[in-house]
Design a protein around this motif. Structure first.
Motif, PDB file in Angstrom:
ATOM      1  N   VAL A  80     -19.232 -57.421   2.316  1.00 39.37           N
ATOM      2  CA  VAL A  80     -18.603 -56.829   1.131  1.00 39.37           C
ATOM      3  C   VAL A  80     -18.560 -57.837  -0.009  1.00 39.37           C
ATOM      4  N   THR A  81     -18.825 -57.348  -1.182  1.00 35.91           N
ATOM      5  CA  THR A  81     -18.897 -58.213  -2.351  1.00 35.91           C
ATOM      6  C   THR A  81     -17.530 -58.788  -2.706  1.00 35.91           C
ATOM      7  N   CYS A  82     -17.559 -59.760  -3.615  1.00 41.66           N
ATOM      8  CA  CYS A  82     -16.380 -60.601  -3.842  1.00 41.66           C
ATOM      9  C   CYS A  82     -15.310 -59.909  -4.688  1.00 41.66           C
ATOM     10  N   ALA A  83     -14.207 -60.624  -4.799  1.00 41.37           N
ATOM     11  CA  ALA A  83     -13.097 -60.295  -5.692  1.00 41.37           C
ATOM     12  C   ALA A  83     -12.410 -58.990  -5.301  1.00 41.37           C
ATOM     13  N   ALA A  84     -12.190 -58.097  -6.273  1.00 42.77           N
ATOM     14  CA  ALA A  84     -11.313 -56.944  -6.039  1.00 42.77           C
ATOM     15  C   ALA A  84     -11.793 -56.072  -4.889  1.00 42.77           C
ATOM     16  N   PHE A 129     -29.739 -46.469   0.338  1.00 39.04           N
ATOM     17  CA  PHE A 129     -28.923 -46.865  -0.805  1.00 39.04           C
ATOM     18  C   PHE A 129     -28.046 -45.673  -1.184  1.00 39.04           C
ATOM     19  N   LEU A 130     -26.753 -45.837  -1.017  1.00 42.17           N
ATOM     20  CA  LEU A 130     -25.808 -44.759  -1.325  1.00 42.17           C
ATOM     21  C   LEU A 130     -25.101 -45.096  -2.636  1.00 42.17           C
ATOM     22  N   HIS A 131     -25.433 -44.363  -3.670  1.00 41.06           N
ATOM     23  CA  HIS A 131     -24.906 -44.610  -5.016  1.00 41.06           C
ATOM     24  C   HIS A 131     -23.654 -43.761  -5.217  1.00 41.06           C
ATOM     25  N   VAL A 132     -22.532 -44.410  -5.369  1.00 40.62           N
ATOM     26  CA  VAL A 132     -21.244 -43.729  -5.439  1.00 40.62           C
ATOM     27  C   VAL A 132     -20.593 -44.005  -6.790  1.00 40.62           C
ATOM     28  N   ARG A 133     -20.374 -42.994  -7.536  1.00 39.72           N
ATOM     29  CA  ARG A 133     -19.669 -43.145  -8.815  1.00 39.72           C
ATOM     30  C   ARG A 133     -18.165 -43.158  -8.559  1.00 39.72           C
ATOM     31  N   ILE A 134     -17.506 -44.179  -9.070  1.00 37.35           N
ATOM     32  CA  ILE A 134     -16.053 -44.278  -8.907  1.00 37.35           C
ATOM     33  C   ILE A 134     -15.412 -44.535 -10.262  1.00 37.35           C
ATOM     34  N   GLU A 135     -14.096 -44.438 -10.290  1.00 40.13           N
ATOM     35  CA  GLU A 135     -13.358 -44.703 -11.532  1.00 40.13           C
ATOM     36  C   GLU A 135     -13.247 -46.207 -11.768  1.00 40.13           C
ATOM     37  N   PRO A 136     -13.194 -46.615 -13.031  1.00 42.80           N
ATOM     38  CA  PRO A 136     -12.911 -48.036 -13.300  1.00 42.80           C
ATOM     39  C   PRO A 136     -11.487 -48.388 -12.866  1.00 42.80           C
ATOM     40  N   GLY A 137     -11.265 -49.654 -12.697  1.00 42.38           N
ATOM     41  CA  GLY A 137      -9.912 -50.119 -12.406  1.00 42.38           C
ATOM     42  C   GLY A 137      -9.749 -50.632 -10.997  1.00 42.38           C
ATOM     43  N   ASN A 138      -8.722 -51.456 -10.837  1.00 44.79           N
ATOM     44  CA  ASN A 138      -8.411 -52.038  -9.539  1.00 44.79           C
ATOM     45  C   ASN A 138      -7.097 -51.474  -9.031  1.00 44.79           C
ATOM     46  N   ALA A 139      -6.935 -51.410  -7.727  1.00 47.04           N
ATOM     47  CA  ALA A 139      -5.677 -50.957  -7.148  1.00 47.04           C
ATOM     48  C   ALA A 139      -4.590 -51.993  -7.456  1.00 47.04           C
ATOM     49  N   PRO A 140      -3.415 -51.535  -7.862  1.00 48.96           N
ATOM     50  CA  PRO A 140      -2.352 -52.499  -8.199  1.00 48.96           C
ATOM     51  C   PRO A 140      -1.721 -53.093  -6.945  1.00 48.96           C
ATOM     52  N   MET A 180     -12.678 -40.557  -8.128  1.00 51.25           N
ATOM     53  CA  MET A 180     -12.324 -41.312  -6.928  1.00 51.25           C
ATOM     54  C   MET A 180     -12.121 -42.782  -7.299  1.00 51.25           C
ATOM     55  N   LYS A 181     -10.998 -43.318  -6.866  1.00 49.97           N
ATOM     56  CA  LYS A 181     -10.735 -44.734  -7.100  1.00 49.97           C
ATOM     57  C   LYS A 181     -11.469 -45.572  -6.051  1.00 49.97           C
ATOM     58  N   ARG A 182     -11.660 -46.855  -6.365  1.00 52.90           N
ATOM     59  CA  ARG A 182     -12.386 -47.704  -5.418  1.00 52.90           C
ATOM     60  C   ARG A 182     -11.687 -47.757  -4.065  1.00 52.90           C
ATOM     61  N   ILE A 183     -10.372 -47.880  -4.095  1.00 55.76           N
ATOM     62  CA  ILE A 183      -9.672 -48.040  -2.826  1.00 55.76           C
ATOM     63  C   ILE A 183      -9.746 -46.760  -1.982  1.00 55.76           C
ATOM     64  N   GLU A 184      -9.867 -45.624  -2.656  1.00 60.35           N
ATOM     65  CA  GLU A 184     -10.061 -44.375  -1.897  1.00 60.35           C
ATOM     66  C   GLU A 184     -11.435 -44.359  -1.236  1.00 60.35           C
ATOM     67  N   ALA A 185     -12.416 -44.836  -1.950  1.00 61.29           N
ATOM     68  CA  ALA A 185     -13.754 -44.929  -1.352  1.00 61.29           C
ATOM     69  C   ALA A 185     -13.752 -45.900  -0.183  1.00 61.29           C
ATOM     70  N   LEU A 186     -13.044 -47.000  -0.352  1.00 61.46           N
ATOM     71  CA  LEU A 186     -13.004 -47.997   0.722  1.00 61.46           C
ATOM     72  C   LEU A 186     -12.264 -47.476   1.952  1.00 61.46           C
ATOM     73  N   GLU A 187     -11.280 -46.656   1.752  1.00 62.06           N
ATOM     74  CA  GLU A 187     -10.586 -46.046   2.905  1.00 62.06           C
ATOM     75  C   GLU A 187     -11.557 -45.186   3.719  1.00 62.06           C
ATOM     76  N   ILE A 188     -12.378 -44.437   3.026  1.00 59.92           N
ATOM     77  CA  ILE A 188     -13.375 -43.592   3.716  1.00 59.92           C
ATOM     78  C   ILE A 188     -14.406 -44.457   4.427  1.00 59.92           C
ATOM     79  N   LEU A 225     -10.632 -53.886   0.323  1.00 57.86           N
ATOM     80  CA  LEU A 225     -11.053 -53.533   1.683  1.00 57.86           C
ATOM     81  C   LEU A 225     -10.141 -54.215   2.709  1.00 57.86           C
ATOM     82  N   ALA A 226      -9.802 -55.467   2.454  1.00 56.67           N
ATOM     83  CA  ALA A 226      -8.900 -56.166   3.378  1.00 56.67           C
ATOM     84  C   ALA A 226      -7.526 -55.510   3.392  1.00 56.67           C
ATOM     85  N   ALA A 227      -7.113 -54.988   2.262  1.00 54.83           N
ATOM     86  CA  ALA A 227      -5.815 -54.305   2.206  1.00 54.83           C
ATOM     87  C   ALA A 227      -5.857 -52.983   2.972  1.00 54.83           C
TER      88      ALA A 227
END
Lengths: 194, 217
Positions: free
Chosen positions: B21-25, B170-181, B1-9, B30-32
């Motif tokens: 929500v934490t900073c940067a990507a 505390f919900l620990h979610v493993r996601i893939e590395p990388g940022n959405a382009p 699961m990519k980060r942006i997919e997790a954020l959509e959920i 999330l704003a996107a």
């Protein structure tokens, strides 16, 4: 930044605090603080004890007064309260501003969130620690350079004045929508200066 | 699961909740996905999302200020509005103190979602400790209720369960590395972000009756 001694012990909280420490505690409540977080310091232990006792607690914690582990965390936890319509205060030692500056500037100041911070000073008159002045003597200047308003209290004014200044500093924080710091120099008062 | 997919959920599940929500990507993505006033984006202040969410949770719990140590976790009355933190592993490791603090203060309305990709994704993908240190176990040792999720289905279900818990979750979610382009930078004034969040929270409280709504002044 912690000092060797921990929070005030229960029995001490039931005693009348020294006048200057009691004045700081009353000033914090006068300021309208809903919650108070502190980072332990021997110098502010009587203040913490008075805050806890006034709130009906014991052993360094009460419903509205609680310890935190580090100063930047205190800026985040108490600094967030205005987002919910509440107001927070932090009691700490001034060398902890070395830990807190990034949070203080990029969160509390940047988001215009009022916060009252009362910090005892180290590194000045009465100090025994040979290195602590290397940060602490610059704290007022560091805070001023970040745009943080600072008021200072020392032996030259009465406990009543200390109480009034701390209380009014809270009003100033809310009026300016910014964190405000009161630096308390306990040396040559009835409190512990270092 | 990519980060942006997790954020959509998570965005779909938090429209009525305050989210820090934490900073940067993570903030940008999330704003996107959904740029809403219930999001408090931390544009810098790395590591502070959990602390700020703790403060929001304590501030919302007007009926029960933070408990003294040893106090019971639940009064049995309806709970206050939940405060949600979305944090990354690199950011949490900048301020892991938030975990014992949460365990000690035990706010009953705090949920932290850790999106753990094992790297500082906003900082050249350099590795964090998370490949060798189980941050969920660290949270559990600190007194949090720990849930875990890997895929999208698990995330939605586990987040729903986290909201039902009384006490810090505390919900620990493993996601893939990388940022959405192609996600733009988040260039909003933090004062505007704070004000719209505060106004949203006051209005939300007024409609729910769960908290008072006036700003400290």
């Amino acid at each position: 930044m912690t000092s060797p001694s921990g929070p005030a012990a229960g029995p001490a909280e039931r005693q009348e605090p020294p006048p200057y420490a009691g004045a700081v505690a009353r000033g914090v409540w006068d300021a309208g603080a809903d919650l108070v977080g502190y980072v332990p310091s021997a110098s502010v232990a009587p203040v913490i004890g008075a805050l806890v006792a006034a709130d009906g607690g014991a052993d360094g914690a009460s419903a509205r007064v609680f310890p935190l582990s580090r100063e930047e965390e205190a800026m985040g936890v108490l600094g967030a309260l205005p987002l919910t319509g509440r107001f927070g205060a932090v009691v700490m030692q001034d060398n902890g501003f070395g830990n807190a500056l990034t949070a203080l500037t990029t969160f509390n100041a940047a988001y215009h969130l009022p916060l009252l911070v009362v910090a005892n000073t180290r590194g000045g008159l009465g100090e025994y620690n040979s290195m602590i002045h290397t940060l602490c003597q610059h704290v007022p200047g560091l805070l001023e350079r970040t745009g943080t308003r600072v008021f200072e209290l020392d032996r030259r004014s009465s406990p009543d004045d200390w109480r009034a200044v701390v209380g009014e500093a809270g009003a100033h924080a809310r009026m300016t929508f910014r964190p405000v710091v009161v630096l308390t120099h306990f040396w040559s008062t009835d409190g512990k200066g270092a | 699961m990519k980060r942006i997919e997790a954020l959509e959920i998570l965005a779909a599940a938090t429209a009525a909740l305050p989210v820090v929500v934490t900073c940067a990507a993570t903030s940008r993505e999330l704003a996107a996905v959904a740029d809403r006033p219930n999001h408090l984006y931390l544009l810098d202040a790395m590591g502070l999302a959990g602390s700020v969410a703790t403060g929001v949770a304590l501030g919302l719990d007007r009926a029960r200020p933070p408990a003294a140590p040893g106090a019971p976790a639940s009064s049995g009355a309806p709970g206050p509005l939940k405060a949600v933190a979305i944090e990354g592993d690199g950011s949490l490791l900048m301020n892991p103190n938030v975990l014992p603090t949460g365990g000690f203060l035990a706010p009953r309305n705090l949920v932290m979602v850790l999106l753990d990709n094992g790297v500082y994704a906003s900082t050249a993908g350099l590795p964090t400790y998370a490949s060798r240190v189980d941050l969920g176990a660290l949270a559990g040792a600190s007194g949090w209720n720990v849930l875990r999720a890997a895929g999208p289905g698990e995330l939605g279900e586990a987040f729903g369960r986290a909201l039902e818990l009384d006490g810090p979750a505390f919900l620990h979610v493993r996601i893939e590395p990388g940022n959405a382009p192609g996600v733009p930078r988040l260039l909003e004034d933090p004062v505007v972000i704070a004000r719209r969040f505060r106004d949203w929270l006051a209005a939300r409280a007024a409609t729910s009756g769960e908290t008072a709504g006036q700003v400290a002044s």
